[in-house]
Write a protein that holds these residues in place. Structure first.
Motif, mmCIF file in Angstrom:
data_model
loop_
_atom_site.group_PDB
_atom_site.id
_atom_site.type_symbol
_atom_site.label_atom_id
_atom_site.label_comp_id
_atom_site.label_asym_id
_atom_site.label_seq_id
_atom_site.Cartn_x
_atom_site.Cartn_y
_atom_site.Cartn_z
ATOM 1 N N SER A 75 34.427 43.126 40.567
ATOM 2 C CA SER A 75 35.060 44.252 41.270
ATOM 3 C C SER A 75 34.033 45.337 41.572
ATOM 4 N N LYS A 76 34.426 46.228 42.466
ATOM 5 C CA LYS A 76 33.592 47.391 42.767
ATOM 6 C C LYS A 76 33.470 48.279 41.536
ATOM 7 N N ASP A 77 34.554 48.407 40.770
ATOM 8 C CA ASP A 77 34.522 49.228 39.555
ATOM 9 C C ASP A 77 33.472 48.712 38.572
ATOM 10 N N ALA A 79 30.749 47.042 39.378
ATOM 11 C CA ALA A 79 29.447 47.372 39.964
ATOM 12 C C ALA A 79 29.100 48.839 39.714
ATOM 13 N N ILE A 97 25.652 51.409 46.573
ATOM 14 C CA ILE A 97 26.289 50.155 46.177
ATOM 15 C C ILE A 97 26.921 49.595 47.439
ATOM 16 N N ARG A 98 26.520 48.364 47.777
ATOM 17 C CA ARG A 98 27.055 47.723 48.979
ATOM 18 C C ARG A 98 27.400 46.283 48.674
ATOM 19 N N GLN A 99 28.474 45.822 49.298
ATOM 20 C CA GLN A 99 28.858 44.430 49.139
ATOM 21 C C GLN A 99 27.967 43.572 50.019
#
Length: 104
Positions: A75-77, A79, A97-99
């Protein structure tokens, strides 16, 4: 990462602490890749069918990306939490922070 005034200068303690963090993330299968980037490069812009190439280094070096880490999280959390741990070790600075999209 952007280095600014107040940034923790690298020393043996920083290298040791960061080494433990990197080892932990690698063993957990979270850390995929890291690396440094040269200050020199080329910036490519495409607009209206015209391609423009500007060679660096660039005058606004504070905006230059000088390193990267590729991590795999659920998840982004997660990261964000890993980023918090990194900056707690490193000290002052900036990052994004990038996907990453690609084959699975």
């Amino acid at each position: 990462m952007t280095l600014n005034a107040g940034v923790r200068e690298p020393d043996e303690a920083l290298y040791a602490e960061m080494g433990r963090f990197v080892d932990e993330m690698s063993r957990a299968g979270v850390l995929i890749a890291t690396g440094g980037l040269a200050m020199e490069g080329s910036h490519v812009t495409a607009s209206g069918g015209k391609i423009t190439v500007v060679d660096g280094p660039y005058p606004e070096t504070k905006e230059t990306i000088v390193s990267f880490a590729v991590i795999e999280t659920a998840s982004k959390d997660e990261a964000i939490e890993i980023s918090r741990r990194f900056w707690a070790i490193q000290g002052d600075g900036e990052g994004d922070i990038r996907q990453v999209y690609g084959p699975e």
